[in-house]
Design an enzyme around this catalytic site. Structure first.
Site, PDB file in Angstrom:
ATOM      1  N   HIS A 212       0.799  -1.098   0.142  1.00 10.41           N
ATOM      2  CA  HIS A 212       0.008  -0.073  -0.131  1.00 10.41           C
ATOM      3  C   HIS A 212       0.718   1.173   0.078  1.00 10.41           C
ATOM      4  CE1 HIS A 212      -3.610  -2.270   1.704  1.00 10.41           C
ATOM      5  NE2 HIS A 212      -3.504  -2.572   0.337  1.00 10.41           N
TER       6      HIS A 212
ATOM      7  N   CYS B 106       4.480  12.730  -7.774  1.00 13.41           N
ATOM      8  CA  CYS B 106       3.728  13.788  -8.167  1.00 13.41           C
ATOM      9  C   CYS B 106       2.385  13.162  -8.698  1.00 13.41           C
ATOM     10  CB  CYS B 106       4.394  14.139  -9.619  1.00 13.41           C
ATOM     11  SG  CYS B 106       3.709  15.115 -10.885  1.00 13.41           S
TER      12      CYS B 106
ATOM     13  N   THR C 254      -3.743  -8.159  10.779  1.00 10.54           N
ATOM     14  CA  THR C 254      -4.716  -7.609   9.620  1.00 10.54           C
ATOM     15  C   THR C 254      -6.019  -8.308   9.672  1.00 10.54           C
ATOM     16  OG1 THR C 254      -4.903  -7.527   7.358  1.00 10.54           O
ATOM     17  CG2 THR C 254      -3.605  -9.277   8.155  1.00 10.54           C
TER      18      THR C 254
HETATM   19  P1  OAD Z   1      -7.430  -3.313  10.214  1.00  7.56           P
HETATM   20  O1  OAD Z   1      -7.504  -2.276  11.288  1.00  7.56           O
HETATM   21  O2  OAD Z   1      -8.435  -3.646   9.483  1.00  7.56           O
HETATM   22  O3  OAD Z   1      -7.135  -4.296  11.257  1.00  7.56           O
HETATM   23  C1  OAD Z   1      -6.200  -4.382  12.177  1.00  7.56           C
HETATM   24  C2  OAD Z   1      -6.091  -5.914  12.885  1.00  7.56           C
HETATM   25  O4  OAD Z   1      -5.087  -5.841  13.644  1.00  7.56           O
HETATM   26  C3  OAD Z   1      -7.578  -6.436  13.526  1.00  7.56           C
HETATM   27  O5  OAD Z   1      -7.481  -7.839  13.063  1.00  7.56           O
HETATM   28  C4  OAD Z   1      -7.074  -6.244  15.044  1.00  7.56           C
HETATM   29  O6  OAD Z   1      -7.760  -7.285  15.577  1.00  7.56           O
HETATM   30  C5  OAD Z   1      -5.633  -6.657  14.913  1.00  7.56           C
HETATM   31  N1  OAD Z   1      -4.753  -6.137  16.051  1.00  7.56           N
HETATM   32  C6  OAD Z   1      -4.920  -4.882  16.731  1.00  7.56           C
HETATM   33  N2  OAD Z   1      -4.113  -4.648  17.662  1.00  7.56           N
HETATM   34  C7  OAD Z   1      -3.200  -5.902  17.479  1.00  7.56           C
HETATM   35  C8  OAD Z   1      -2.033  -6.223  18.248  1.00  7.56           C
HETATM   36  N3  OAD Z   1      -1.397  -5.618  19.234  1.00  7.56           N
HETATM   37  N4  OAD Z   1      -1.722  -7.560  17.891  1.00  7.56           N
HETATM   38  C9  OAD Z   1      -1.919  -8.287  16.847  1.00  7.56           C
HETATM   39  N5  OAD Z   1      -3.103  -7.949  16.214  1.00  7.56           N
HETATM   40  C10 OAD Z   1      -3.898  -6.704  16.475  1.00  7.56           C
HETATM   41  O7  OAD Z   1      -6.010  -3.134   9.564  1.00  7.56           O
HETATM   42  P2  OAD Z   1      -5.500  -3.715   8.272  1.00  7.56           P
HETATM   43  O8  OAD Z   1      -5.910  -5.209   8.076  1.00  7.56           O
HETATM   44  O9  OAD Z   1      -4.119  -3.370   8.273  1.00  7.56           O
HETATM   45  O10 OAD Z   1      -5.422   0.477   3.288  1.00  7.56           O
HETATM   46  O11 OAD Z   1      -6.213  -2.745   7.099  1.00  7.56           O
HETATM   47  C11 OAD Z   1      -5.899  -3.270   5.794  1.00  7.56           C
HETATM   48  C12 OAD Z   1      -6.206  -1.901   5.044  1.00  7.56           C
HETATM   49  O12 OAD Z   1      -7.284  -1.039   5.220  1.00  7.56           O
HETATM   50  C13 OAD Z   1      -5.083  -0.937   5.359  1.00  7.56           C
HETATM   51  O13 OAD Z   1      -3.683  -1.011   4.822  1.00  7.56           O
HETATM   52  C14 OAD Z   1      -5.557   0.384   4.766  1.00  7.56           C
HETATM   53  C15 OAD Z   1      -6.983   0.336   5.189  1.00  7.56           C
HETATM   54  O14 OAD Z   1      -7.934   0.957   4.601  1.00  7.56           O
HETATM   55  C16 OAD Z   1      -5.528   1.650   2.800  1.00  7.56           C
HETATM   56  O15 OAD Z   1      -5.601   2.637   3.321  1.00  7.56           O
HETATM   57  C17 OAD Z   1      -5.472   1.310   1.216  1.00  7.56           C
END
Ligand code: OAD
Length: 255
Positions: free
Chosen positions: A123, A131, A192
């Protein structure tokens, strides 16, 4: 919740014996560094902000200053943060495993600051800008009174070098990630929610290709199935314990 002293023995063995390990990380890995996740109910960024106002090409066209300043705020959070034990354990795993690929959806650069040398950024990275017209990438840019600053080459507004909703992922990064998922024998999905494609498909693709898959986050319930481990755990607690359990002899020299 899986604690350090209750690691599934099958996962420790899989980590020790794997010839090719792939890890996919998401915002949860940086949560213990104080960086907000996206979807956690109270603290997630998308609970407080509307992605359509801040993370789409249309939003940037409509209000480039607002978008620029939101990313500038996130950049400040990241600069004030430090890698946590989860990032450090993954950097250590890169040094210990025979072959290792780290794929991240995070744009915070904390894996690199922890010492991971080869990171596939699906990402982008908010420490870079590019730009908005011609795509040239920059790691420094001028401070201007009315941001975003102009591209030094063509004058078009600079934008964060991240992937927004509705945009394609960098094709080379995606291709490398896909290849890694289909050829590894152990795939770790860490911090994630697995809700955003195409990254969300990578663990499924790895599993379908025969890999053992471990899902580590706070959304799952502990469970072990054939070639599949679900661990409800904080990555900053679980990953150091897991790496130490799999590579006990390396502890003294590589910690
Ligand atoms: P999310 O916020 O969707 O998910 C975060 C995950 O981390 C959840 O499953 C939580 O349970 C877990 N979590 C929280 N604290 C934790 C810890 N201390 N240890 C382990 N797990 C923990 O974030 P992403 O899956 O990264 O994209 O989101 C994916 C994409 O959605 C991002 O890259 C972003 C967002 O919109 C863009 O901006 C394009």
């Amino acid at each position: 919740m899986t604690t350090a002293d209750a690691l599934p023995p099958g996962l420790v063995t899989a980590l020790r014996q794997a010839r090719y390990i792939v890890a996919l990380t998401g915002a949860g890995v940086s949560a213990e560094s104080g960086i907000p996740t996206f979807r956690d109910a109270q603290t997630g960024l998308w609970a407080r902000y509307n992605p359509e106002d801040l993370a789409t090409p249309e939003a940037f066209r409509r209000n480039p200053r607002l978008v620029w300043e939101w990313y500038a705020w996130r950049r400040q959070l990241v600069s004030a943060a430090a890698p946590n034990p989860g990032h450090l354990a993954l950097a250590r795993l890169e040094r210990l495993a025979p072959r290792f690929t780290l794929i991240t959806q995070n744009v915070d650069g904390l894996h690199q600051r922890a010492g991971s040398t080869s990171v596939i950024e699906l990402h982008g990275n908010l420490l870079r800008v590019r730009c908005s017209a011609e795509g040239a990438v920059y790691t420094t840019w001028p401070d201007v009174a009315d941001p975003p600053p102009p591209c030094p080459a063509c004058g078009a507004p600079l934008r964060p070098d991240v992937v927004w909703f509705g945009e394609l992922l960098p094709p080379e990064a995606l291709e490398r990630a896909w290849r890694a998922a289909t050829t590894c024998d152990l795939f770790l999905s860490i911090g994630t929610s697995g809700l955003v494609e195409p990254a969300a498909s990578l663990p499924r693709v790895a599993y379908a290709s025969g890999a053992t898959v471990a899902v580590i986050n706070l959304d799952v319930t502990d469970a072990v199935e054939e070639r599949l481990f679900y661990l409800h755990a904080r990555s900053g607690e679980l990953l150091p314990a897991l790496v130490s359990a799999a590579f006990p002899d390396a502890d003294a020299v590589t910690r």
